[in-house]
Design an enzyme around this catalytic site. Structure first.
Site, PDB file in Angstrom:
ATOM      1  CE  LYS A 180      -3.070  -0.346  -1.483  1.00 58.64           C
ATOM      2  NZ  LYS A 180      -2.795  -1.356  -2.492  1.00 58.64           N
ATOM      3  CG  LEU A 229       1.953  -1.943  -1.566  1.00 64.10           C
ATOM      4  CD1 LEU A 229       1.966  -0.453  -1.881  1.00 64.10           C
ATOM      5  CD2 LEU A 229       0.544  -2.474  -1.646  1.00 64.10           C
ATOM      6  CD  GLU A 258       4.565  -5.629  -5.540  1.00 62.86           C
ATOM      7  OE1 GLU A 258       3.967  -5.817  -4.477  1.00 62.86           O
ATOM      8  OE2 GLU A 258       4.729  -4.485  -6.017  1.00 62.86           O
ATOM      9  CE1 TYR A 314      -3.571   1.826  -5.138  1.00 64.28           C
ATOM     10  CE2 TYR A 314      -5.357   0.502  -4.274  1.00 64.28           C
ATOM     11  CZ  TYR A 314      -4.179   0.597  -4.968  1.00 64.28           C
ATOM     12  OH  TYR A 314      -3.601  -0.533  -5.481  1.00 64.28           O
TER      13      TYR A 314
HETATM   14  N1  PDD Z   1      -3.574  -4.414  -3.760  1.00 65.59           N
HETATM   15  N2  PDD Z   1       1.369  -5.545  -4.101  1.00 65.59           N
HETATM   16  C1  PDD Z   1       0.569  -4.833  -4.913  1.00 65.59           C
HETATM   17  C2  PDD Z   1       1.128  -4.307  -6.186  1.00 65.59           C
HETATM   18  C3  PDD Z   1      -0.774  -4.589  -4.535  1.00 65.59           C
HETATM   19  O1  PDD Z   1      -1.559  -3.847  -5.331  1.00 65.59           O
HETATM   20  C4  PDD Z   1      -1.265  -5.130  -3.318  1.00 65.59           C
HETATM   21  C5  PDD Z   1      -2.676  -4.915  -2.853  1.00 65.59           C
HETATM   22  C6  PDD Z   1      -0.385  -5.883  -2.517  1.00 65.59           C
HETATM   23  C7  PDD Z   1      -0.815  -6.460  -1.198  1.00 65.59           C
HETATM   24  O2  PDD Z   1      -0.987  -5.427  -0.242  1.00 65.59           O
HETATM   25  P1  PDD Z   1      -1.977  -5.619   1.003  1.00 65.59           P
HETATM   26  O3  PDD Z   1      -1.591  -6.900   1.671  1.00 65.59           O
HETATM   27  O4  PDD Z   1      -1.693  -4.451   1.857  1.00 65.59           O
HETATM   28  O5  PDD Z   1      -3.360  -5.670   0.449  1.00 65.59           O
HETATM   29  C8  PDD Z   1       0.924  -6.051  -2.937  1.00 65.59           C
HETATM   30  C9  PDD Z   1      -4.903  -4.034  -3.388  1.00 65.59           C
HETATM   31  C10 PDD Z   1      -5.668  -5.111  -2.686  1.00 65.59           C
HETATM   32  C11 PDD Z   1      -5.615  -3.464  -4.594  1.00 65.59           C
HETATM   33  O6  PDD Z   1      -4.934  -2.782  -5.361  1.00 65.59           O
HETATM   34  O7  PDD Z   1      -6.819  -3.647  -4.741  1.00 65.59           O
END
Ligand code: PDD
Length: 280
Positions: A145, A201, A177, A30
């Site tokens: 992801k 991620l 993270e 996703y």
């Molecule tokens: N999640 N780390 C994890 C485990 C995440 O699920 C996310 C983002 C991030 C930040 O990634 P980005 O800057 O590309 O949004 C880091 C999304 C927002 C979610 O699962 O809804």
């Protein structure tokens, strides 16, 4: 309106088969893309990460980037009443005739939805937020992801129950993270974040935050951070597409910077707002 396999439908009219491997195995990937005033922020990096996630679990990318852009824009245009939108996009391996672990050639399922989203307001975060730490029990392919998010869901729920913003994850005393955000610390004027690799991620917002620090000639380093370094930091921030960049001033029972937001976060926050308007 949501998008499902070529059609735009009312949300309550969109259904996926029980034979879908996304449902049966969490066999899917996703993306979450923020949209400000009708424009997708960081479209290319999000699409690039999507193609890498698909490649990592060997699902053929069902669309070209142009087709993705067109379809996303159509979905965005269905919601003109929402100034900002958060687009959830999911690609599953598709449906088979029965449940079995292995798969043959299947047609991927593509689902997209838009939710209204409030851009972060600086004045709401001037007192900082709290977080708790937990052991990182996730698998070692966190850079893909995938929608198999059970551990992340459990952490997020624990954060909710503890009335904190998020859970900071620790793997062998290294902080990686959060349950759905990347993590930064500031020490003596330098910004540190975990290097890209299997344990985090590669957040799109993380890259923008690093660019924001660069803009002010603030040093940035992608290195591992121990739990002691975290608790002894001058500033701690988290970042994600929907939360942008937020300050954390309390972790477990420890106050960061005596519980006050530091001096670098407001700069990076402001620059992030500029990047949003430039990059959209
Ligand atoms: N999640 N780390 C994890 C485990 C995440 O699920 C996310 C983002 C991030 C930040 O990634 P980005 O800057 O590309 O949004 C880091 C999304 C927002 C979610 O699962 O809804």
């Amino acid at each position: 309106m949501v998008y499902l396999n070529g059609d735009f439908l009312e949300k309550d009219k969109a259904f996926v088969s029980v034979m879908d491997r996304g449902f049966l195995f969490g066999d899917s990937v996703y993306e979450v893309l923020p949209v400000y005033e009708g424009n997708i922020f960081c479209f290319k990096p999000h699409l690039h990460r999507l193609s890498e996630s698909l490649e990592a679990i060997k699902i053929p990318n069902p669309h070209t980037n142009e087709k993705w852009r067109m379809t996303l824009q159509q979905l965005i245009n269905y919601h003109p009443q929402h100034t900002n939108q958060s687009i959830y996009l999911q690609v599953t391996r598709g449906c088979d005739t029965d449940r079995k672990h292995t798969y043959g050639k299947l047609k991927p399922t593509v689902y997209m939805q838009s939710s209204p989203f409030e851009a972060v307001r600086k004045e709401d975060f001037l007192s900082g937020l709290s977080a708790i730490t937990r052991d990182d029990i996730r698998w070692s392919q966190c850079n893909t992801k995938v929608t198999s998010l059970l551990a992340n869901v459990m952490y997020a729920q624990e954060a909710k129950q503890n009335n904190v913003e998020d859970v900071i994850l620790c793997r062998n005393n290294i902080v990686t993270e959060c349950s759905s955000a990347n993590l930064f610390i500031v020490k003596n004027g330098c910004v540190y974040t975990h290097p890209k690799g299997p344990h985090i991620l590669p957040g799109i917002t993380r890259e923008v935050v690093l660019e924001c620090a660069d803009y002010y000639n603030i040093n940035t380093e992608e290195v591992t951070i121990s739990k002691e370094d975290l608790l002894d930091a001058d500033e701690v921030w988290i970042s994600s597409s929907t939360r942008e960049v937020l300050p954390i001033t309390k972790i477990d029972d420890v106050l960061i910077n005596q519980g006050k937001v530091g001096g670098i976060w407001p700069l990076v926050f402001d620059r992030y707002q500029v990047e949003k308007s430039l990059n959209s």
